[in-house]
Design a protein around this motif. Sequence first.
Motif, mmCIF file in Angstrom:
data_model
loop_
_atom_site.group_PDB
_atom_site.id
_atom_site.type_symbol
_atom_site.label_atom_id
_atom_site.label_comp_id
_atom_site.label_asym_id
_atom_site.label_seq_id
_atom_site.Cartn_x
_atom_site.Cartn_y
_atom_site.Cartn_z
ATOM 1 N N ASP A 145 -8.303 2.041 -4.977
ATOM 2 C CA ASP A 145 -8.234 1.493 -3.620
ATOM 3 C C ASP A 145 -7.042 0.571 -3.485
ATOM 4 N N TYR A 146 -6.630 0.382 -2.252
ATOM 5 C CA TYR A 146 -5.470 -0.461 -1.947
ATOM 6 C C TYR A 146 -5.968 -1.886 -1.740
ATOM 7 N N VAL A 147 -5.415 -2.838 -2.503
ATOM 8 C CA VAL A 147 -5.897 -4.223 -2.414
ATOM 9 C C VAL A 147 -5.695 -4.808 -1.015
ATOM 10 N N ASN A 148 -4.777 -4.256 -0.249
ATOM 11 C CA ASN A 148 -4.572 -4.729 1.122
ATOM 12 C C ASN A 148 -5.603 -4.164 2.097
ATOM 13 N N TRP A 149 -6.475 -3.294 1.601
ATOM 14 C CA TRP A 149 -7.591 -2.821 2.420
ATOM 15 C C TRP A 149 -8.882 -3.200 1.694
ATOM 16 N N PRO A 150 -9.106 -4.491 1.470
ATOM 17 C CA PRO A 150 -10.230 -4.888 0.629
ATOM 18 C C PRO A 150 -11.568 -4.576 1.280
ATOM 19 N N SER B 161 1.654 -7.559 14.371
ATOM 20 C CA SER B 161 1.005 -8.838 14.070
ATOM 21 C C SER B 161 0.614 -8.991 12.599
ATOM 22 N N VAL B 162 0.820 -7.963 11.782
ATOM 23 C CA VAL B 162 0.515 -8.079 10.345
ATOM 24 C C VAL B 162 1.475 -9.098 9.732
ATOM 25 N N GLY B 163 0.953 -9.985 8.894
ATOM 26 C CA GLY B 163 1.802 -10.985 8.248
ATOM 27 C C GLY B 163 2.611 -10.357 7.120
ATOM 28 N N VAL B 164 3.886 -10.738 7.042
ATOM 29 C CA VAL B 164 4.723 -10.201 5.961
ATOM 30 C C VAL B 164 4.181 -10.697 4.615
ATOM 31 N N ALA B 165 3.485 -11.848 4.613
ATOM 32 C CA ALA B 165 2.993 -12.418 3.346
ATOM 33 C C ALA B 165 1.904 -11.546 2.726
ATOM 34 N N GLY B 166 0.793 -11.380 3.452
ATOM 35 C CA GLY B 166 -0.305 -10.569 2.904
ATOM 36 C C GLY B 166 0.176 -9.163 2.586
ATOM 37 N N LEU B 167 0.976 -8.590 3.483
ATOM 38 C CA LEU B 167 1.470 -7.217 3.303
ATOM 39 C C LEU B 167 2.247 -7.087 1.989
ATOM 40 N N THR B 168 3.236 -7.958 1.790
ATOM 41 C CA THR B 168 4.105 -7.855 0.617
ATOM 42 C C THR B 168 3.336 -8.114 -0.677
ATOM 43 N N VAL C 10 -5.868 -19.509 2.178
ATOM 44 C CA VAL C 10 -4.473 -19.417 2.618
ATOM 45 C C VAL C 10 -4.381 -18.327 3.681
ATOM 46 N N ARG C 11 -3.621 -18.602 4.737
ATOM 47 C CA ARG C 11 -3.557 -17.600 5.810
ATOM 48 C C ARG C 11 -2.142 -17.478 6.368
ATOM 49 N N SER C 12 -1.776 -16.237 6.704
ATOM 50 C CA SER C 12 -0.488 -16.009 7.408
ATOM 51 C C SER C 12 -0.738 -15.196 8.669
ATOM 52 N N GLY C 13 -0.899 -13.880 8.512
ATOM 53 C CA GLY C 13 -1.018 -13.005 9.699
ATOM 54 C C GLY C 13 -2.431 -12.764 10.184
ATOM 55 N N ARG C 14 -3.446 -13.263 9.463
ATOM 56 C CA ARG C 14 -4.865 -13.176 9.881
ATOM 57 C C ARG C 14 -5.446 -11.767 9.815
ATOM 58 N N PHE D 154 -2.757 -16.645 -6.522
ATOM 59 C CA PHE D 154 -2.008 -17.478 -7.468
ATOM 60 C C PHE D 154 -1.468 -18.765 -6.852
ATOM 61 N N GLY D 155 -1.141 -18.717 -5.587
ATOM 62 C CA GLY D 155 -0.524 -19.864 -4.948
ATOM 63 C C GLY D 155 -0.228 -19.516 -3.493
ATOM 64 N N ILE D 156 0.525 -20.405 -2.848
ATOM 65 C CA ILE D 156 0.847 -20.198 -1.430
ATOM 66 C C ILE D 156 2.340 -19.895 -1.341
ATOM 67 N N VAL D 157 2.672 -18.672 -1.012
ATOM 68 C CA VAL D 157 4.091 -18.308 -0.886
ATOM 69 C C VAL D 157 4.613 -18.920 0.405
ATOM 70 N N ASN E 172 -9.572 -19.189 -5.196
ATOM 71 C CA ASN E 172 -10.632 -18.198 -5.468
ATOM 72 C C ASN E 172 -11.375 -17.801 -4.215
ATOM 73 N N PHE E 173 -11.794 -16.578 -4.221
ATOM 74 C CA PHE E 173 -12.615 -16.004 -3.151
ATOM 75 C C PHE E 173 -13.286 -14.778 -3.760
ATOM 76 N N LYS E 174 -14.221 -14.182 -3.041
ATOM 77 C CA LYS E 174 -14.846 -12.968 -3.570
ATOM 78 C C LYS E 174 -13.731 -11.959 -3.796
HETATM 79 C C1 LIG Z 1 -4.175 -3.633 12.352
HETATM 80 C C2 LIG Z 1 -3.741 -3.600 10.919
HETATM 81 C C3 LIG Z 1 -2.650 -2.834 10.552
HETATM 82 C C4 LIG Z 1 -2.222 -2.778 9.222
HETATM 83 N N1 LIG Z 1 -1.160 -1.977 8.882
HETATM 84 C C5 LIG Z 1 -0.750 -1.926 7.593
HETATM 85 C C6 LIG Z 1 0.360 -1.124 7.220
HETATM 86 O O1 LIG Z 1 0.982 -0.459 8.047
HETATM 87 N N2 LIG Z 1 0.720 -1.106 5.910
HETATM 88 C C7 LIG Z 1 0.056 -1.826 4.958
HETATM 89 O O2 LIG Z 1 0.437 -1.771 3.781
HETATM 90 N N3 LIG Z 1 -1.007 -2.596 5.290
HETATM 91 C C8 LIG Z 1 -1.419 -2.660 6.579
HETATM 92 N N4 LIG Z 1 -2.502 -3.436 6.913
HETATM 93 C C9 LIG Z 1 -3.180 -4.192 5.853
HETATM 94 C C10 LIG Z 1 -2.433 -5.514 5.628
HETATM 95 O O3 LIG Z 1 -1.351 -5.277 4.751
HETATM 96 C C11 LIG Z 1 -3.364 -6.548 4.981
HETATM 97 O O4 LIG Z 1 -4.434 -6.797 5.858
HETATM 98 C C12 LIG Z 1 -2.625 -7.837 4.653
HETATM 99 O O5 LIG Z 1 -3.333 -8.530 3.651
HETATM 100 C C13 LIG Z 1 -2.459 -8.705 5.877
HETATM 101 O O6 LIG Z 1 -1.759 -9.874 5.590
HETATM 102 P P1 LIG Z 1 -1.808 -11.068 6.654
HETATM 103 O O7 LIG Z 1 -0.871 -12.108 6.180
HETATM 104 O O8 LIG Z 1 -1.650 -10.524 8.019
HETATM 105 O O9 LIG Z 1 -3.332 -11.510 6.579
HETATM 106 P P2 LIG Z 1 -4.094 -12.831 6.136
HETATM 107 O O10 LIG Z 1 -5.504 -12.567 6.551
HETATM 108 O O11 LIG Z 1 -3.445 -14.041 6.669
HETATM 109 O O12 LIG Z 1 -3.946 -12.807 4.565
HETATM 110 C C14 LIG Z 1 -4.330 -11.692 3.773
HETATM 111 C C15 LIG Z 1 -4.503 -12.122 2.318
HETATM 112 O O13 LIG Z 1 -3.275 -12.679 1.838
HETATM 113 C C16 LIG Z 1 -3.440 -14.070 1.510
HETATM 114 N N5 LIG Z 1 -2.257 -14.781 1.993
HETATM 115 C C17 LIG Z 1 -1.840 -14.892 3.270
HETATM 116 N N6 LIG Z 1 -0.709 -15.602 3.328
HETATM 117 C C18 LIG Z 1 -0.399 -15.943 2.070
HETATM 118 C C19 LIG Z 1 0.665 -16.699 1.495
HETATM 119 N N7 LIG Z 1 1.617 -17.217 2.250
HETATM 120 N N8 LIG Z 1 0.674 -16.867 0.158
HETATM 121 C C20 LIG Z 1 -0.302 -16.338 -0.626
HETATM 122 N N9 LIG Z 1 -1.333 -15.626 -0.128
HETATM 123 C C21 LIG Z 1 -1.383 -15.430 1.206
HETATM 124 C C22 LIG Z 1 -4.713 -14.502 2.193
HETATM 125 O O14 LIG Z 1 -5.322 -15.595 1.538
HETATM 126 C C23 LIG Z 1 -5.538 -13.230 2.163
HETATM 127 O O15 LIG Z 1 -6.176 -13.089 0.918
HETATM 128 C C24 LIG Z 1 -2.936 -3.514 8.238
HETATM 129 C C25 LIG Z 1 -4.020 -4.301 8.608
HETATM 130 C C26 LIG Z 1 -4.432 -4.337 9.925
HETATM 131 C C27 LIG Z 1 -5.637 -5.153 10.292
#
Ligand SMILES: Cc1cc2nc3c(=O)[nH]c(=O)nc-3n(C[C@H](O)[C@H](O)[C@H](O)COP(=O)(O)OP(=O)(O)OC[C@H]3O[C@@H](n4cnc5c(N)ncnc54)[C@H](O)[C@@H]3O)c2cc1C
Length: 446
Positions: free
Chosen positions: A398-403, A125-132, A60-64, A190-193, A436-438
Amino acid sequence: MATKLTGRVVFPNDPDYSEARTNLNLYRGKYPAAIVFCQDEMDVLNALKYARERDIPFRVRSGRHSYQNFSILNKGIVIDISEMVKVSVNTSSNTAVIDAGADLGHVYQSLWKYGRALPGGTEYSVGVAGLTLGGGIGYLSRIFGLTCDHLIGVRIVIPKGDNSAEIVEANKWKNRDLFWACCGGGGGNFGIVTQFTFQVHPIDMVSIYRVEWDFDQMEKAFDSWQNWAPFTDERLTSDIELHAKSQNLILSEGQFVGPKEELKQLIRSLLKGTRPRRIQIASLPFNKAFDHFNYPAGNEPSYFKRSGSFVYEKIPERGIQIMKKSLENAPNENASIWQQSLAGKVQAVSPTETAYFHRNALIAQEYNTTWEKGEDPKEFVEWVVALRKHMSPYTRGDYVNWPDLTIRDWPTSYYGENFDRLRKVKTRVDPMNVFNFKQSIPPFSH
Ligand SMILES: Cc1cc2nc3c(=O)[nH]c(=O)nc-3n(C[C@H](O)[C@H](O)[C@H](O)COP(=O)(O)OP(=O)(O)OC[C@H]3O[C@@H](n4cnc5c(N)ncnc54)[C@H](O)[C@@H]3O)c2cc1C
């Protein structure tokens, strides 16, 4: 009848495949068999059903922005929702309904039209999905809390029965366990928001500061910052970036939801005992502030290794010396250690109230390196891994958003005491471990 893929589907022979498959981190890029750019919830539902009926792996991907590229894979399908970006605001209830494919830049600009803000991260460019789903730390964290603390509900596509899928709502009343897990349990588990409903805040003018020091001030500047930033007025959230010695830059920036004169008073404690080379303080509308903190370079794909950790107690002199030595021996001038102050409203929620566990940390800390195409990544990756290891006596979790795949005890590290409860939710919602993923949360049966 077998389900068909719907939406904009990109295959390897298509001219836009290269752009479509590329995530922000070019290190260990992947080559999916298809990327489905969903246009609405039905496309998401169909994509999940399609993958399940044929037993095709998917992500699943949103902001990459996943550091470890958990949102892409080789050969399977990427279910991408980044073209679902509608934002609507209700100013009387201070709520916003946001399609989960929106990136932060779009969210901030859309809310600003109504004089509202959602506390989120910095880069547009960070996706609101992964972030939240992983928490969401940013320059409004101390005054308002994390992004996930503002979540009221989600619409989410989850597995159903043997080969199917369904759209459900999760909030404080329906699917409460899943809602709890969506508040910091990490994306992709868990699913795709498809849609979030958030509480938002009225906002107008803010004040920001920027202080620079030479590298020889590193120890003093860092110590002063860590003694001040997590404890000062909670309307102020700040960071400090310790750059490689060759850059000769120690930089602290912050945002204060209040007048410039008060901010001037507050940063006096930061400056005390240090020799800054430059100090800037400005008062400006909130939209100009989030523009200021968005570094365009951070939004461009590049080769990088990043990792991080939380700091629960002030880093002692020995730890500061380890950071200094690492920065003196950094692989290039782009290497840095970045810290953001927490506490304030982040701590107002208990570690088990949401899936985001590290409520009592004072600082979130990141180790960063980037390199150019063609360069051997080894030295850069090793710098991050070694720094992480050497700093581990002074950090916790560790912060799960910095895997980071080098974190062996990731379940405890990301989730602490919440891991078992997350597994229970997973077992109920996705017992077959379809998502599932690593480093994904396993159901009890796996
Ligand atoms: C340049 C940069 C700046 C950042 N700044 C911050 C910051 O200021 N604060 C902070 O807290 N974090 C920050 N981060 C970390 C960021 O929160 C995570 O990388 C976040 O997971 C990115 O989400 P994404 O949707 O962009 O990425 P994606 O690579 O699209 O997704 C990230 C993860 O979420 C899953 N996912 C995506 N979309 C969905 C969906 N719709 N439903 C369910 N799962 C989904 C993906 O499968 C993947 O496991 C930063 C990262 C980078 C690279």
